[in-house]
Design an enzyme around this catalytic site. Structure first.
Site, short mmCIF file in Angstrom:
data_model
loop_
_atom_site.label_atom_id
_atom_site.label_comp_id
_atom_site.label_asym_id
_atom_site.label_seq_id
_atom_site.Cartn_x
_atom_site.Cartn_y
_atom_site.Cartn_z
N HIS A 294 0.83 -1.20 0.00
CA HIS A 294 0.00 0.00 0.00
C HIS A 294 0.87 1.25 0.00
O HIS A 294 0.45 2.31 -0.49
CB HIS A 294 -0.91 0.04 1.22
CG HIS A 294 -2.03 -0.97 1.18
ND1 HIS A 294 -1.89 -2.26 1.62
CD2 HIS A 294 -3.31 -0.86 0.72
CE1 HIS A 294 -3.03 -2.91 1.45
NE2 HIS A 294 -3.90 -2.10 0.90
N ASP A 365 -4.01 -5.56 -8.60
CA ASP A 365 -4.42 -4.89 -7.38
C ASP A 365 -4.55 -3.41 -7.70
O ASP A 365 -4.15 -2.95 -8.79
CB ASP A 365 -3.37 -5.14 -6.28
CG ASP A 365 -3.98 -5.11 -4.88
OD1 ASP A 365 -5.08 -4.55 -4.72
OD2 ASP A 365 -3.35 -5.63 -3.94
#
Length: 450
Positions: A294, A365
């Site tokens: 992230h 993703d």
């Protein structure tokens, strides 16, 4: 504190503040600034105007030296110019996308995008500029399940009237800690809870029922693709204390690939029975990865032989089901030291398509994640499609879609993306989407007696 030192510190603080503001303006509409998206441009311009007024006041009052006035004045002018320039650049990309065109539509089918309201994605959906969209809590804050479901049905009808394939409507409803449509949809425990509660003889049956139960709730909302299950093996080490987002140890089903395969396959079949597709994530597996993608780049230093057990659930479950595979933003240096798996042609074509003979759908993703965003979201999106990835996910910050598709369309026009590669991907999507032969055959198999 001596007055001279105070003035020195005040100057340093002013310069640091100016540099920070210029950095924010340069990164206007950055995902990390998404929380104040509605006011960031106005705020920066207001600061520039106030700073300019302060410069004039200093000149009239004689409180500042001429050099300080020049620095402040030039800084505020640069802030205003940069802010306006970046805002106009974004608006130009947005209008260019909405204008459509052959390249925009060709790559648009391969994008799954987040959104704030259904109205803002209607033009994209009807114009064939997206392949689908991603639902999360923000889409339910201002309404309820029935209202959102009706809106999704309306968009699907508009797509049908335009002669376009059904939208892929995706959600991230794993159960447990990751249930991004709860509490509006029932929050079920993590799949790993079944391993501890069920006997080995009933484990698959309970996992299938879990999938059916969750799938019915998702289907009632209009969701036809769930970004689950997690088939990463549970790490040997506990999650890092500073890992606030990935938390694979909490989300993984088990550390035994056989158990993970059994539970995940039954869960996928349960979802299919409700008409909802599944996504196996996060290839190449995060069990051995300590960095949080992230925020930053992550590398998985292991040989192909060492990773065979980590990959076993991906191979076992994808064989014989319609499950997609999500590609994580992890670099496999033994295969491709330059690109994360999510945009690596070597990984996609050599390992997944050739060695595994996996001909299903691959989805990235979220490209808003720090591991790839700082490389240029448009550049990474184009590289993903050029590598043979079928769906590009841009979910957290919806505005990044315009930057991403603009660059992808340019890459198609320039030949960086092979049209034949994109056509093959479109055929895979036809076999995968709602109402496709693959979905229908699997649903029929689940309904057969015995």
């Amino acid at each position: 504190m001596p007055r001279s030192m105070f003035r020195c510190w005040r100057t340093v603080l002013a310069c640091a503040t100016l540099i920070a503001l210029l950095s924010v303006a340069w990164n206007l509409k950055h995902p990390l600034l998404y929380g104040w998206r509605s006011c960031e441009t106005a705020f920066l311009l207001a600061v520039a105007v106030l700073g300019g007024s302060a410069t004039r006041f200093c000149r009239l009052s004689g409180r500042c030296s001429s050099s300080r006035r020049r620095v402040l004045g030039c800084g505020m002018l640069a802030l205003a110019t940069l802010t306006v320039g970046r805002e106009l650049e974004f608006q130009f990309d947005r209008q260019r996308v909405l204008a459509g065109g052959r390249e925009m539509q060709a790559v648009g089918r391969h994008f799954i995008v987040g959104f704030r309201t259904l109205e803002e994605v209607e033009a994209l959906a009807v114009g064939g500029l997206i392949g689908g969209f991603y639902l999360t809590r923000r889409n339910l804050w201002a309404g309820n399940v029935a209202t959102l479901a009706a809106g999704i049905t309306r968009l699907q009808n508009l797509r049908r009237a335009a002669g376009l394939p059904p939208l892929i409507v995706a959600a991230d409803q794993e159960g447990g800690a990751v249930a991004h449509l709860s509490p509006w949809l029932e929050r079920l425990p993590a799949l790993s809870s079944l391993v501890h509660e069920a006997s080995p003889a009933t484990l698959a049956v309970r996992a299938r029922r879990y999938g059916e139960r969750q799938g019915r709730a998702l289907a009632a909302l209009g969701v036809n693709l769930n970004l689950a299950p997690v088939v990463d093996l549970r790490p040997a080490q506990p999650d890092s204390a500073v890992d606030f987002l990935t938390r694979i140890g909490d989300r993984a089903i088990d550390d035994d690939p056989v158990v993970v395969s059994e539970v995940a396959r039954a869960y996928v079949e349960g979802l299919a029975g409700a008409g909802v597709g599944a996504t196996l994530k996060h290839f190449p597996g995060l069990a051995r990865v300590r960095a949080d993608t992230h925020w930053r780049r992550a590398t998985l230093v292991a040989s192909i032989d060492e990773l065979r057990s980590d990959w076993q659930p991906f191979r076992n479950v994808s064989a014989g089901t319609c499950a997609a595979i999500m590609l994580g933003h992890v670099v496999l240096p033994m295969v491709d030291p330059e690109h994360a798996v999510s945009h690596s042609r070597d990984v996609v074509q050599t390992i997944l398509r050739q060695q595994w003979n996996y001909q299903g759908v691959l989805i990235t993703d979220d490209l808003n994640m720090g591991a790839v965003y700082n490389q240029g979201i448009g550049r990474v999106a184009a590289q993903s499609l050029a590598a043979g990835v079928d769906l590009v996910l841009v979910s957290y910050d919806p505005d990044q879609y315009f930057r991403a598709i603009t660059r992808a369309a340019q890459a198609l026009a320039s030949g960086e993306i092979d049209p034949a590669m994109l056509q093959a991907s479109s055929r895979r999507l036809q076999q995968f989407g709602p109402g496709s032969p693959c979905r229908a055959s699997l649903f029929t198999a689940q309904c057969e007696p015995g």
